[in-house]
Design a protein around this motif. Structure first.
Motif, PDB file in Angstrom:
ATOM      1  N   LEU A 259      12.558 -37.077   6.737  1.00  0.00           N
ATOM      2  CA  LEU A 259      12.468 -38.409   7.331  1.00  0.00           C
ATOM      3  C   LEU A 259      13.624 -39.238   6.818  1.00  0.00           C
ATOM      4  CD1 LEU A 259      11.194 -40.378   4.895  1.00  0.00           C
ATOM      5  CD2 LEU A 259       9.108 -39.289   5.640  1.00  0.00           C
ATOM      6  N   TYR A 260      13.901 -40.302   7.535  1.00  0.00           N
ATOM      7  CA  TYR A 260      15.038 -41.158   7.222  1.00  0.00           C
ATOM      8  C   TYR A 260      14.567 -42.586   7.101  1.00  0.00           C
ATOM      9  CZ  TYR A 260      17.354 -36.995   8.805  1.00  0.00           C
ATOM     10  OH  TYR A 260      17.747 -35.691   8.941  1.00  0.00           O
ATOM     11  N   ARG A 261      15.130 -43.278   6.144  1.00  0.00           N
ATOM     12  CA  ARG A 261      14.828 -44.699   5.972  1.00  0.00           C
ATOM     13  C   ARG A 261      15.891 -45.476   6.726  1.00  0.00           C
ATOM     14  NH1 ARG A 261      11.618 -47.649   1.633  1.00  0.00           N
ATOM     15  NH2 ARG A 261      11.628 -49.673   2.637  1.00  0.00           N
TER      16      ARG A 261
ATOM     17  N   HIS B 261      12.196 -49.459   7.650  1.00  0.00           N
ATOM     18  CA  HIS B 261      11.358 -48.541   8.425  1.00  0.00           C
ATOM     19  C   HIS B 261      11.724 -47.090   8.152  1.00  0.00           C
ATOM     20  CE1 HIS B 261       9.961 -51.993  10.723  1.00  0.00           C
ATOM     21  NE2 HIS B 261      11.223 -52.364  10.789  1.00  0.00           N
ATOM     22  N   TYR B 262      10.754 -46.203   8.368  1.00  0.00           N
ATOM     23  CA  TYR B 262      10.988 -44.764   8.294  1.00  0.00           C
ATOM     24  C   TYR B 262      11.058 -44.211   9.707  1.00  0.00           C
ATOM     25  CZ  TYR B 262       9.635 -44.785   3.344  1.00  0.00           C
ATOM     26  OH  TYR B 262       9.565 -45.013   2.003  1.00  0.00           O
ATOM     27  N   ARG B 263      11.954 -43.257   9.932  1.00  0.00           N
ATOM     28  CA  ARG B 263      12.029 -42.521  11.198  1.00  0.00           C
ATOM     29  C   ARG B 263      11.879 -41.044  10.873  1.00  0.00           C
ATOM     30  NH1 ARG B 263      10.817 -45.078  15.461  1.00  0.00           N
ATOM     31  NH2 ARG B 263      11.841 -43.491  16.700  1.00  0.00           N
ATOM     32  N   VAL B 264      11.132 -40.341  11.705  1.00  0.00           N
ATOM     33  CA  VAL B 264      10.883 -38.924  11.503  1.00  0.00           C
ATOM     34  C   VAL B 264      11.386 -38.171  12.734  1.00  0.00           C
ATOM     35  CG1 VAL B 264       9.110 -37.185  11.032  1.00  0.00           C
ATOM     36  CG2 VAL B 264       8.812 -39.518  10.185  1.00  0.00           C
ATOM     37  N   PRO B 265      12.336 -37.231  12.562  1.00  0.00           N
ATOM     38  CA  PRO B 265      12.786 -36.438  13.711  1.00  0.00           C
ATOM     39  C   PRO B 265      11.632 -35.587  14.249  1.00  0.00           C
ATOM     40  CG  PRO B 265      14.252 -36.149  11.821  1.00  0.00           C
ATOM     41  CD  PRO B 265      13.044 -36.899  11.340  1.00  0.00           C
ATOM     42  N   THR B 266      11.556 -35.458  15.558  1.00  0.00           N
ATOM     43  CA  THR B 266      10.455 -34.696  16.152  1.00  0.00           C
ATOM     44  C   THR B 266      10.680 -33.187  16.093  1.00  0.00           C
ATOM     45  OG1 THR B 266      11.415 -35.045  18.331  1.00  0.00           O
ATOM     46  CG2 THR B 266       9.649 -36.527  17.675  1.00  0.00           C
ATOM     47  N   ALA B 267      11.930 -32.724  16.064  1.00  0.00           N
ATOM     48  CA  ALA B 267      12.186 -31.277  16.021  1.00  0.00           C
ATOM     49  C   ALA B 267      11.526 -30.619  14.802  1.00  0.00           C
ATOM     50  CB  ALA B 267      13.683 -30.999  16.059  1.00  0.00           C
TER      51      ALA B 267
END
Length: 97
Positions: free
Chosen positions: A57-59, A63-69
């Motif tokens: 995941l990336y900050r 906010h945090y973003r999570v790649p779906t792959a």
């Protein structure tokens, strides 16, 4: 007609299908990723703060973003850009696609 909050809660109760996960796009927020993986939002944030969330995941700012792959890979679901079994078999034999 249900209130906006009720409609979103009803949508959250629907099972996560491959199509729904792929429809999230290239990344999603941490709460949605947690729902897909079957964990609570609070548990997801605790794991994220400890760098222990089960997928990368990336900050981004606050906010945090999570790649779906990686979510699809963790659930053993093929990513739409992965070659299908027939295409992989042809590549392994050296046959032209």
């Amino acid at each position: 007609m249900p209130a906006t909050g009720e409609a979103s809660r009803c949508e959250e109760r629907q099972p996560w299908t491959v199509e729904r996960i792929r429809a999230l796009g290239p990344s999603t927020d941490l709460a949605t990723a947690a729902a897909v993986l079957g964990m609570s939002r609070s548990a997801a944030y605790k794991l994220a703060r400890r760098d222990a969330f089960p997928t990368p995941l990336y900050r981004v700012g606050a906010h945090y973003r999570v790649p779906t792959a990686p979510i699809l890979a963790m659930l053993h679901l093929p990513h739409p850009t992965d070659p299908g079994p027939d295409e992989r078999a042809a590549d392994d034999r050296g046959d032209p696609p």
